[in-house]
Design a protein around this motif. Sequence first.
Motif, short mmCIF file in Angstrom:
data_model
loop_
_atom_site.label_atom_id
_atom_site.label_comp_id
_atom_site.label_asym_id
_atom_site.label_seq_id
_atom_site.Cartn_x
_atom_site.Cartn_y
_atom_site.Cartn_z
N TYR A 121 -42.32 16.70 -15.56
CA TYR A 121 -41.51 17.78 -16.13
C TYR A 121 -42.45 18.86 -16.67
CZ TYR A 121 -37.78 14.31 -15.88
OH TYR A 121 -36.88 13.37 -15.44
N PRO A 122 -42.64 19.96 -15.94
CA PRO A 122 -43.58 21.01 -16.36
C PRO A 122 -42.88 22.16 -17.07
CG PRO A 122 -43.36 20.83 -13.94
CD PRO A 122 -42.20 20.16 -14.56
N VAL A 123 -43.69 22.91 -17.81
CA VAL A 123 -43.30 24.26 -18.26
C VAL A 123 -44.34 25.24 -17.74
CG1 VAL A 123 -42.12 23.44 -20.33
CG2 VAL A 123 -44.54 24.06 -20.47
N GLU A 138 -39.35 26.23 -7.29
CA GLU A 138 -38.97 25.92 -5.91
C GLU A 138 -39.66 24.67 -5.37
OE1 GLU A 138 -40.10 29.57 -4.09
OE2 GLU A 138 -38.48 30.71 -5.05
N TYR A 139 -40.83 24.35 -5.90
CA TYR A 139 -41.55 23.17 -5.42
C TYR A 139 -40.77 21.88 -5.72
CZ TYR A 139 -45.65 20.40 -4.05
OH TYR A 139 -46.50 19.55 -3.41
N SER A 140 -39.86 21.95 -6.67
CA SER A 140 -39.02 20.80 -6.99
C SER A 140 -38.17 20.38 -5.79
CB SER A 140 -38.10 21.12 -8.17
OG SER A 140 -38.85 21.49 -9.31
N GLN A 141 -37.90 21.31 -4.88
CA GLN A 141 -37.11 20.99 -3.70
C GLN A 141 -37.95 20.30 -2.63
OE1 GLN A 141 -33.81 21.55 -3.89
NE2 GLN A 141 -34.27 22.31 -5.94
N ILE A 142 -39.27 20.31 -2.80
CA ILE A 142 -40.18 19.72 -1.83
C ILE A 142 -40.75 18.40 -2.32
CG2 ILE A 142 -42.38 20.06 -0.62
CD1 ILE A 142 -41.81 23.06 -0.67
N SER A 143 -41.12 18.36 -3.58
CA SER A 143 -41.80 17.20 -4.15
C SER A 143 -40.80 16.17 -4.67
CB SER A 143 -42.71 17.66 -5.29
OG SER A 143 -43.25 16.54 -5.99
N SER A 144 -41.16 14.91 -4.53
CA SER A 144 -40.32 13.84 -5.07
C SER A 144 -40.58 13.60 -6.55
CB SER A 144 -40.56 12.55 -4.30
OG SER A 144 -41.93 12.14 -4.40
N PRO A 149 -36.15 22.24 -12.70
CA PRO A 149 -34.93 22.85 -12.16
C PRO A 149 -34.80 24.34 -12.41
CG PRO A 149 -34.43 21.57 -14.12
CD PRO A 149 -35.86 21.28 -13.78
N SER A 150 -35.46 24.84 -13.44
CA SER A 150 -35.43 26.27 -13.74
C SER A 150 -36.59 26.57 -14.68
CB SER A 150 -34.09 26.67 -14.39
OG SER A 150 -33.87 25.93 -15.56
N ARG A 151 -36.74 27.84 -15.08
CA ARG A 151 -37.88 28.19 -15.93
C ARG A 151 -37.78 27.57 -17.31
NH1 ARG A 151 -39.48 34.53 -14.82
NH2 ARG A 151 -39.25 34.52 -12.54
N TYR A 152 -36.57 27.36 -17.80
CA TYR A 152 -36.38 26.56 -19.01
C TYR A 152 -35.18 25.65 -18.78
CZ TYR A 152 -32.90 30.19 -20.32
OH TYR A 152 -31.84 31.06 -20.34
N TYR A 153 -35.25 24.45 -19.38
CA TYR A 153 -34.23 23.44 -19.09
C TYR A 153 -34.32 22.34 -20.15
CZ TYR A 153 -38.37 21.16 -17.02
OH TYR A 153 -39.62 20.63 -16.80
N SER A 154 -33.38 21.42 -20.12
CA SER A 154 -33.38 20.31 -21.07
C SER A 154 -33.16 19.00 -20.33
CB SER A 154 -32.30 20.49 -22.14
OG SER A 154 -31.01 20.42 -21.57
N LYS A 155 -33.61 17.91 -20.95
CA LYS A 155 -33.41 16.57 -20.42
C LYS A 155 -32.99 15.64 -21.56
CE LYS A 155 -34.60 17.24 -16.10
NZ LYS A 155 -33.67 16.97 -14.96
N LYS A 156 -32.07 14.75 -21.25
CA LYS A 156 -31.65 13.74 -22.21
C LYS A 156 -32.04 12.37 -21.67
CE LYS A 156 -27.72 16.52 -23.73
NZ LYS A 156 -26.24 16.65 -23.74
N LEU A 169 -36.30 19.67 -24.96
CA LEU A 169 -36.12 21.04 -24.45
C LEU A 169 -37.45 21.52 -23.89
CD1 LEU A 169 -33.45 20.87 -26.00
CD2 LEU A 169 -33.90 23.17 -26.89
N PHE A 170 -37.40 22.08 -22.70
CA PHE A 170 -38.59 22.61 -22.04
C PHE A 170 -38.45 24.14 -22.00
CE2 PHE A 170 -37.89 18.33 -20.59
CZ PHE A 170 -39.16 17.76 -20.55
N LEU A 171 -39.28 24.82 -22.78
CA LEU A 171 -39.14 26.27 -22.96
C LEU A 171 -40.01 27.07 -22.00
CD1 LEU A 171 -39.16 26.58 -26.87
CD2 LEU A 171 -37.29 25.89 -25.34
N ASP A 172 -39.65 28.32 -21.85
CA ASP A 172 -40.43 29.30 -21.09
C ASP A 172 -40.96 30.31 -22.11
OD1 ASP A 172 -41.54 30.85 -19.13
OD2 ASP A 172 -39.65 31.69 -18.41
#
Length: 329
Positions: A121-123, A138-144, A149-156, A169-172
Amino acid sequence: MKNWLSGLLAAVLAVGLTGSIMAQAPLVEDLGYKGGNIKGIKKLDKALHFLVIGDWGRNGENYQKEVAAGMGKAAHDLDADFVIATGDNFYPYGVASTRDYHWISSFESIYRAQSLHVRWYPVLGNHDYISNPDAQVEYSQISSRWSMPSRYYSKKFREADTANSVLILFLDTDPIEKEMRGHAYDSIKYRKGYVQQQKEWIIRELSQSKAKWKIVVGHHPLYTGGWRKDSKDVANMKAFLEPLFHQYKVDLYIAGHEHHLEHVKPAGPTHHIISGAGSEARPVQLHPNGGKFVAATQGFATFSVTNKEILVQFIDYKDQIIHTVSLPK
């Protein structure tokens, strides 16, 4: 004649097999598996385990390979659930596209250990913004394993929205820093309204969450004893984020940007961790406002989250645990 040919064939096969085995040996050594795991590493029962690395993508140079080998060992020891990357993932100019060779030379060919083939999970960092920041999304569509998923996002994690859950929370942060320094808006990179939109999202995510642990990840630190300790970007980021962290009781903020390992606990609910030493290391001093630990060496950090504590272990490029701290709830 037949016996002579059989003997020759056997010799050729033996040489071929020996050559094959010898050719594979350096691969094992490159990964760092030469006789054990991380000595003294502690694995908590029933914990969420993850690794954090920052400021790393240098084609394997500046001890990036050594840090990666240690990460493979630690991830194996902990049975890590995922890896977090705190930005400046590719030096010096980010990546131009999903086909940029940096993906091979600085990521895929470096973090090869099976234990690191989990979700990453990168920022984004400031260097990632120089070329094409959306290429990393976009590399998320290639790599397993690359999961952005976007420039900023969250995971539970764990049981979502319960007293046992963990919200991250993953911030930009680069557009935030740029806007606060008065940079001109960019239709692609720094479009007008983007920072306010992200701020509203942060407030919404934190205010609505019932998670036991609230963790935020961003590239730019709020506290640092490193090169940027007196810089405007650190002061700006603190002014922007710290009131939100206090209001919504964020437990932990994890950053990179500064090329060292650090733990600071100023007044308020939030612990501040810097893990930005994935390849280069720079001089640093203990922070005067709540500095607990600092190290000017290449390395990474591991996190083990239970209902009662977050155990943080800092590990250098020599596979040495150089600091351990428990953050109680």
